[in-house]
Design an enzyme around this catalytic site. Structure first.
Site, mmCIF file in Angstrom:
data_model
loop_
_atom_site.group_PDB
_atom_site.id
_atom_site.type_symbol
_atom_site.label_atom_id
_atom_site.label_comp_id
_atom_site.label_asym_id
_atom_site.label_seq_id
_atom_site.Cartn_x
_atom_site.Cartn_y
_atom_site.Cartn_z
ATOM 1 N N ASP A 1 -2.203 1.385 -5.070
ATOM 2 C CA ASP A 1 -3.492 1.546 -4.398
ATOM 3 C C ASP A 1 -4.463 0.571 -5.047
ATOM 4 O OD1 ASP A 1 -5.867 2.237 -3.264
ATOM 5 O OD2 ASP A 1 -5.888 4.309 -3.990
ATOM 6 N N ARG B 1 0.839 -1.195 0.000
ATOM 7 C CA ARG B 1 0.000 0.000 0.000
ATOM 8 C C ARG B 1 0.878 1.251 0.000
ATOM 9 N NH1 ARG B 1 -2.397 -2.714 4.180
ATOM 10 N NH2 ARG B 1 -1.644 -1.144 5.658
ATOM 11 N N ASP C 1 2.106 -18.379 13.583
ATOM 12 C CA ASP C 1 2.342 -17.617 12.353
ATOM 13 C C ASP C 1 3.279 -18.325 11.389
ATOM 14 O OD1 ASP C 1 0.687 -15.556 13.028
ATOM 15 O OD2 ASP C 1 2.267 -14.141 13.557
ATOM 16 N N GLY D 1 -2.901 -12.386 2.281
ATOM 17 C CA GLY D 1 -3.335 -12.682 3.644
ATOM 18 C C GLY D 1 -4.486 -11.812 4.096
ATOM 19 N N GLY E 1 -8.162 -11.865 14.621
ATOM 20 C CA GLY E 1 -7.421 -12.721 15.529
ATOM 21 C C GLY E 1 -5.938 -12.497 15.382
ATOM 22 N N HIS E 2 -5.178 -13.134 16.225
ATOM 23 C CA HIS E 2 -3.723 -13.125 16.125
ATOM 24 C C HIS E 2 -3.212 -14.503 16.487
ATOM 25 C CE1 HIS E 2 -2.093 -9.331 14.821
ATOM 26 N NE2 HIS E 2 -2.894 -8.654 15.624
ATOM 27 N N ASP E 3 -1.923 -14.693 16.304
ATOM 28 C CA ASP E 3 -1.283 -15.987 16.533
ATOM 29 C C ASP E 3 -1.840 -16.693 17.774
ATOM 30 O OD1 ASP E 3 1.648 -17.510 15.986
ATOM 31 O OD2 ASP E 3 0.998 -17.511 18.062
ATOM 32 N N TYR F 1 -5.406 -18.021 17.453
ATOM 33 C CA TYR F 1 -5.485 -19.161 16.546
ATOM 34 C C TYR F 1 -4.976 -20.428 17.242
ATOM 35 C CZ TYR F 1 -5.510 -15.166 13.328
ATOM 36 O OH TYR F 1 -5.775 -13.959 12.709
ATOM 37 N N ARG G 1 -8.540 -10.743 4.792
ATOM 38 C CA ARG G 1 -9.698 -11.480 5.281
ATOM 39 C C ARG G 1 -10.475 -12.043 4.101
ATOM 40 N NH1 ARG G 1 -12.606 -8.815 10.596
ATOM 41 N NH2 ARG G 1 -10.828 -7.617 11.365
ATOM 42 N N ARG H 1 -13.537 -8.558 -3.694
ATOM 43 C CA ARG H 1 -14.129 -7.221 -3.829
ATOM 44 C C ARG H 1 -13.226 -6.275 -4.604
ATOM 45 N NH1 ARG H 1 -15.811 -8.458 1.494
ATOM 46 N NH2 ARG H 1 -14.181 -7.184 2.466
#
Length: 356
Positions: free
Chosen positions: A62, A38, A156, A85, A126-128, A131, A87, A93
């Site tokens: 972009d 980005r 991860d 990675g 969530g994070h590591d 999970y 969602r 989209r």
């Protein structure tokens, strides 16, 4: 380009943790990876330089703009594989989903998430650690009174990045045979559950207790754990097999006949106390000099700063100026580090599309 994966071209949609690690691993082994970031994006941890970004060129796009989408679509249209990675649903989209590249039927579409592309939790954050929580692994790690986060290595990178890499390479092999790519749905929760195969199998066989510090490999057994030394450092002991245990006792000067029976878990605390007192009589490095290189299965617990200087790590060229060097070692096509540079969209397209 050199390396075992020199014929592989991968587009990486910039992300955090498991996706850059997977892209770094592929680039370390010769894949031509180009990273789409980005505009003006800053590292979430505030890092000026992230080792995980090494080995590949990058450009800023972009992806919400028609121009950015067009450039990304052109690059992906010429790629063997994609890493993303986001969602579930985000890439669709943007018009960059798996079904948006009919002109590139061999495309392997690698998707890295914590929960997977489907399921009740698929669209939640969530994070590591979270999970890991549903896999059984987090419950099994740490002292008896509470679970202990194993950094983000287990989730991860082990259950995430490396399962993504393995799945993508399997899919690339199949695509080169069949001409058809596929989606690789790599979920950290799935990968860690799979990594638990041995422990889960032991549990099903009645050879593992479903609680912490009650088993051979979780710190309960006195012959498999870490001991504090006189200097405050620690020594790791992994003398599981009887012959290695005998070697350890001989070298540290303890007589097995005078010790509690290590085969009886009820006597483990007493045996651990004896060993703990004995190891506190000398420094970590003294014990290391006595035990390393033998079949006593012992090693000093080194800090992150100490590890690169260890003789074994130096002999195997484990660490370099830009972080750990490529692993594993390949005899004919070893991994190699190369500098990456920032490209402009037109330059990226010219270079990418000109490659065979």
């Amino acid at each position: 380009m050199t390396g075992a994966l020199a014929s592989l071209r991968v587009v990486e949609i910039a992300g955090l943790g498991p996706t850059p690690f997977a892209a770094m691993w592929l680039a370390d082994h010769g894949a031509r990876v180009i990273r789409i970031a980005r505009p003006g994006a800053r590292h979430v941890l505030g890092l000026e330089r992230d080792v995980l970004d090494r080995g590949r060129d990058w450009l800023e796009l972009d992806l919400k703009s028609p121009e950015g989408q067009a450039t990304a679509r052109a690059l992906i249209g010429q790629a063997d594989a994609l890493i993303e990675g986001m969602r579930p649903g985000v890439m669709e989209r943007l018009g960059l989903g798996p079904d948006d590249f009919p002109g590139n039927p061999r495309l392997v579409y690698g998707r890295m998430t914590g929960w997977g592309q489907a399921g009740p939790l698929a669209h939640s954050a969530g994070h590591d650690l979270t999970y890991l929580a549903i896999t059984g692994a987090l419950h099994a790690i740490g002292p008896a009174d509470h679970p202990l986060p194993p950094m983000n290595l287990l989730g991860d990178f082990a259950g995430g990045s490396m399962y993504l890499v393995a799945g993508m390479l399997a899919a690339v092999l199949k695509a080169r045979e069949s001409g058809q790519g596929q989606v690789v749905d790599a979920a950290i929760s799935d990968g860690v559950a799979h990594l638990m195969a041995m422990i889960s199998g032991m549990r099903m066989a009645g050879a593992w207790q479903d609680r912490r510090q009650a088993n051979i490999l979780d710190g309960a057994a006195p012959y498999y754990g870490c001991y504090e030394c006189a200097c405050g450092g620690h020594l790791a002991i992994g003398a599981i097999e009887p012959q290695f245990w005998a070697e350890l006792l001989m070298r540290i000067g303890l007589d097995a006949m005078g010790l509690p029976d290590r085969r009886d878990p009820a006597q483990w605390p007493a045996l651990r106390a004896i060993l703990a007192a004995h190891f506190r009589t000398r420094s970590r490095d003294d014990w290391a000099r006595l035990l390393e290189g033998s079949d006593a299965c012992a090693a000093p617990v080194l800090s992150i700063d100490e590890a690169p200087a260890h003789a074994h790590n130096r002999a195997r060229w484990v660490h370099g100026d830009n972080g750990p060097n490529p692993a594993p070692l390949l005899s004919r096509t070893p991994g190699v580090l190369r500098p990456g540079r920032k490209l402009q969209p037109a330059e990226a397209l010219e270079i990418w599309c000109a490659q065979p």
